[in-house]
Design a protein around this motif. Structure first.
Motif, PDB file in Angstrom:
ATOM      1  N   LEU A  88       0.831  -1.211   0.000  1.00 15.88           N
ATOM      2  CA  LEU A  88       0.000   0.000   0.000  1.00 15.88           C
ATOM      3  C   LEU A  88       0.864   1.259   0.000  1.00 15.88           C
ATOM      4  O   LEU A  88       0.572   2.219  -0.713  1.00 15.88           O
ATOM      5  N   VAL A  89       1.926   1.250   0.800  1.00 14.17           N
ATOM      6  CA  VAL A  89       2.829   2.411   0.868  1.00 14.17           C
ATOM      7  C   VAL A  89       3.493   2.627  -0.493  1.00 14.17           C
ATOM      8  O   VAL A  89       3.593   3.762  -0.978  1.00 14.17           O
ATOM      9  N   ASP A  90       3.941   1.543  -1.130  1.00 11.51           N
ATOM     10  CA  ASP A  90       4.564   1.659  -2.451  1.00 11.51           C
ATOM     11  C   ASP A  90       3.582   2.230  -3.466  1.00 11.51           C
ATOM     12  O   ASP A  90       3.947   3.087  -4.285  1.00 11.51           O
ATOM     13  N   MET A  91       2.331   1.770  -3.411  1.00 13.12           N
ATOM     14  CA  MET A  91       1.320   2.286  -4.337  1.00 13.12           C
ATOM     15  C   MET A  91       1.091   3.776  -4.092  1.00 13.12           C
ATOM     16  O   MET A  91       0.993   4.571  -5.048  1.00 13.12           O
ATOM     17  N   LEU A  92       1.019   4.185  -2.834  1.00 13.29           N
ATOM     18  CA  LEU A  92       0.827   5.598  -2.516  1.00 13.29           C
ATOM     19  C   LEU A  92       1.986   6.435  -3.052  1.00 13.29           C
ATOM     20  O   LEU A  92       1.775   7.495  -3.634  1.00 13.29           O
ATOM     21  N   LYS A  93       3.203   5.954  -2.866  1.00 12.81           N
ATOM     22  CA  LYS A  93       4.376   6.684  -3.375  1.00 12.81           C
ATOM     23  C   LYS A  93       4.299   6.854  -4.889  1.00 12.81           C
ATOM     24  O   LYS A  93       4.602   7.922  -5.415  1.00 12.81           O
ATOM     25  N   PHE A  95       1.565   6.905  -6.785  1.00 13.63           N
ATOM     26  CA  PHE A  95       0.526   7.892  -7.104  1.00 13.63           C
ATOM     27  C   PHE A  95       0.975   9.309  -6.744  1.00 13.63           C
ATOM     28  O   PHE A  95       0.737  10.256  -7.481  1.00 13.63           O
ATOM     29  N   TYR A  96       1.639   9.454  -5.604  1.00 16.90           N
ATOM     30  CA  TYR A  96       2.064  10.766  -5.129  1.00 16.90           C
ATOM     31  C   TYR A  96       3.089  11.385  -6.069  1.00 16.90           C
ATOM     32  O   TYR A  96       3.060  12.570  -6.356  1.00 16.90           O
ATOM     33  N   GLN A  97       4.005  10.548  -6.558  1.00 12.97           N
ATOM     34  CA  GLN A  97       5.068  11.034  -7.421  1.00 12.97           C
ATOM     35  C   GLN A  97       4.638  11.125  -8.877  1.00 12.97           C
ATOM     36  O   GLN A  97       5.376  11.640  -9.705  1.00 12.97           O
ATOM     37  N   GLY A  98       3.448  10.612  -9.177  1.00 18.65           N
ATOM     38  CA  GLY A  98       2.919  10.719 -10.528  1.00 18.65           C
ATOM     39  C   GLY A  98       3.523   9.747 -11.514  1.00 18.65           C
ATOM     40  O   GLY A  98       3.479   9.962 -12.712  1.00 18.65           O
ATOM     41  N   GLU A  99       4.107   8.681 -11.004  1.00 15.84           N
ATOM     42  CA  GLU A  99       4.673   7.662 -11.893  1.00 15.84           C
ATOM     43  C   GLU A  99       3.569   6.733 -12.345  1.00 15.84           C
ATOM     44  O   GLU A  99       2.571   6.540 -11.678  1.00 15.84           O
ATOM     45  N   ASP A 100       3.756   6.134 -13.515  1.00 19.00           N
ATOM     46  CA  ASP A 100       2.759   5.191 -14.031  1.00 19.00           C
ATOM     47  C   ASP A 100       3.106   3.782 -13.683  1.00 19.00           C
ATOM     48  O   ASP A 100       4.106   3.279 -13.666  1.00 19.00           O
TER      49      ASP A 100
END
Length: 100
Positions: A88-93, A95-100
């Motif tokens: 979950l933390v990796d997914m948030l990072k 999304f936060y950084q705008g990576e695809d």
């Protein structure tokens, strides 16, 4: 908060807003008082109410509260379906950084 109204823009009088929206004058007055208390509008006797520069702390706090609600939902889903918190933390990072 959306920026639709610009700083200094004049707001309708309480009476005019109550009439145009078919809402009680008491309700409109309470809304204006709440907006003034939170720093969103300024009211001057004899001149009316105007949009003030946004209370940035209030806006930030409100948006943080919204983010907390979504994060709570993500945590609930993670627990229910045994998704590791690291995932979950990796997914948030991402999304936060705008990576695809």
């Amino acid at each position: 908060m959306s920026g639709e109204l610009k700083t200094g823009e004049v707001l309708p009088s309480m009476r005019a807003l109550a009439k145009s929206t078919r809402v009680s004058m008491i309700t409109v007055k309470a809304a204006y008082e709440s907006l003034q208390r939170d720093g969103f509008i300024e009211t001057t006797v004899g001149r009316g109410s105007f949009v003030s520069a946004q209370n940035k702390d209030f806006v930030k706090e409100e948006q943080q509260r919204r983010a907390e609600e979504y994060l709570q939902q993500a945590a609930d889903i993670g627990r229910t379906y045994d998704i590791p918190v690291d995932t979950l933390v990796d997914m948030l990072k991402i999304f936060y950084q705008g990576e695809d």
